[in-house]
Design an enzyme around this catalytic site. Structure first.
Site, PDB file in Angstrom:
ATOM      1  N   VAL A  39       0.833  -1.205   0.000  1.00  0.00           N
ATOM      2  CA  VAL A  39       0.000   0.000   0.000  1.00  0.00           C
ATOM      3  C   VAL A  39       0.869   1.257   0.000  1.00  0.00           C
ATOM      4  CG1 VAL A  39      -1.671   1.344   1.324  1.00  0.00           C
ATOM      5  CG2 VAL A  39      -1.969  -1.136   1.084  1.00  0.00           C
TER       6      VAL A  39
ATOM      7  N   ALA B  17       2.453   1.791  -3.415  1.00  0.00           N
ATOM      8  CA  ALA B  17       1.493   2.268  -4.413  1.00  0.00           C
ATOM      9  C   ALA B  17       1.053   3.701  -4.132  1.00  0.00           C
ATOM     10  CB  ALA B  17       0.280   1.346  -4.435  1.00  0.00           C
ATOM     11  N   GLU B  18       0.902   4.034  -2.855  1.00  0.00           N
ATOM     12  CA  GLU B  18       0.387   5.345  -2.492  1.00  0.00           C
ATOM     13  C   GLU B  18       1.433   6.452  -2.605  1.00  0.00           C
ATOM     14  OE1 GLU B  18      -2.528   6.293  -1.960  1.00  0.00           O
ATOM     15  OE2 GLU B  18      -3.750   4.665  -1.174  1.00  0.00           O
ATOM     16  N   SER B  19       2.647   6.182  -2.145  1.00  0.00           N
ATOM     17  CA  SER B  19       3.610   7.280  -1.997  1.00  0.00           C
ATOM     18  C   SER B  19       5.032   6.935  -2.403  1.00  0.00           C
ATOM     19  CB  SER B  19       3.641   7.728  -0.534  1.00  0.00           C
ATOM     20  OG  SER B  19       4.125   6.677   0.295  1.00  0.00           O
TER      21      SER B  19
ATOM     22  N   TYR C  17      -5.698   0.879  -9.062  1.00  0.00           N
ATOM     23  CA  TYR C  17      -5.055   0.910  -7.750  1.00  0.00           C
ATOM     24  C   TYR C  17      -5.103  -0.468  -7.096  1.00  0.00           C
ATOM     25  CZ  TYR C  17      -4.519   1.939  -2.773  1.00  0.00           C
ATOM     26  OH  TYR C  17      -4.124   1.927  -1.462  1.00  0.00           O
TER      27      TYR C  17
END
Length: 212
Positions: free
Chosen positions: A101, A104-106, A192
């Protein structure tokens, strides 16, 4: 997602001299999370916004290679691993899932800010941060603590269905409920979910179970 505007400066100020080159090609892309990417190579799976041809006056500017960018991300991952382990343990989640996560997010950037106002490693919105007592979304420990507890609650809300929990993390739990407990038909959300599961499988040998 992280908005990568600084890459453009590399083309203008970069330092590898190749006398035979007079122009550098720059491609500007928009990803599914609204992040802007500038690169010297065509990229697949993203919307091309503009193609630039920049005169270098006989000097070809260089950008960081994909290998060096990935290497820097892995260094950040190693630095953050102890905090991720701690947050995963406290939230009863597998560290591999949190790594997926966060990547993928940051891309493991605590200062990442999306165009929607999500901030930090797990891209917390202000309301989510308030709900989980996160006063500084850029603080890695706080962000991970709030983000992992939120993800745990989403898993419990959707009967431990990893894909639905991830969809809710991206689009909000109400969007998943509104579409009959299915992944909403948003390109961004569907992409996502696939991305996080791919990263998770890369780290976890294909095991899709999210809880310990």
């Amino acid at each position: 997602m992280l908005v990568a505007k600084k890459l453009f400066l590399v083309f203008l100020l970069g330092g590898l001299i190749v006398p035979s080159a007079a122009f550098a090609e720059v491609f500007k892309y928009l990803d599914s999370r609204g992040g802007i990417h500038l690169t010297d190579k065509p990229m697949r799976g993203m919307k091309l916004l503009k193609r630039y041809s920049i005169s270098t006056g006989g000097v070809r500017a260089s950008t960081p290679s994909a290998k060096s960018v990935l290497s820097a991300m892995f260094e950040r991952r190693e630095q953050l691993a102890p905090l991720i382990e701690k947050a995963a343990s406290e939230s009863r989640l597998r560290p591999a899932l949190i790594h997926a996560v966060v990547r993928a997010e940051s891309a493991y950037r605590p200062d990442a800010v999306s165009h929607k106002g999500a901030v930090g490693l797990m891209q917390l919105m202000p309301g989510t941060a308030d709900r989980y007592g996160v006063s500084d979304r850029r603080d890695p420990a706080q962000n991970l603590s709030g983000g992992t507890r939120y993800l745990r609650d989403l898993l419990e809300m959707f009967d431990n269905d990893l894909q639905l929990a991830l969809a809710a993390h991206n689009a909000g739990e109400n969007a998943v409920i509104r579409y009959g407990n299915k992944i909403p038909p948003y390109n961004e959300t569907q992409g996502y979910v696939r991305k996080v599961i791919r990263f998770y499988n890369d780290m976890n040998g294909g095991d899709k179970l999210a809880s310990r």
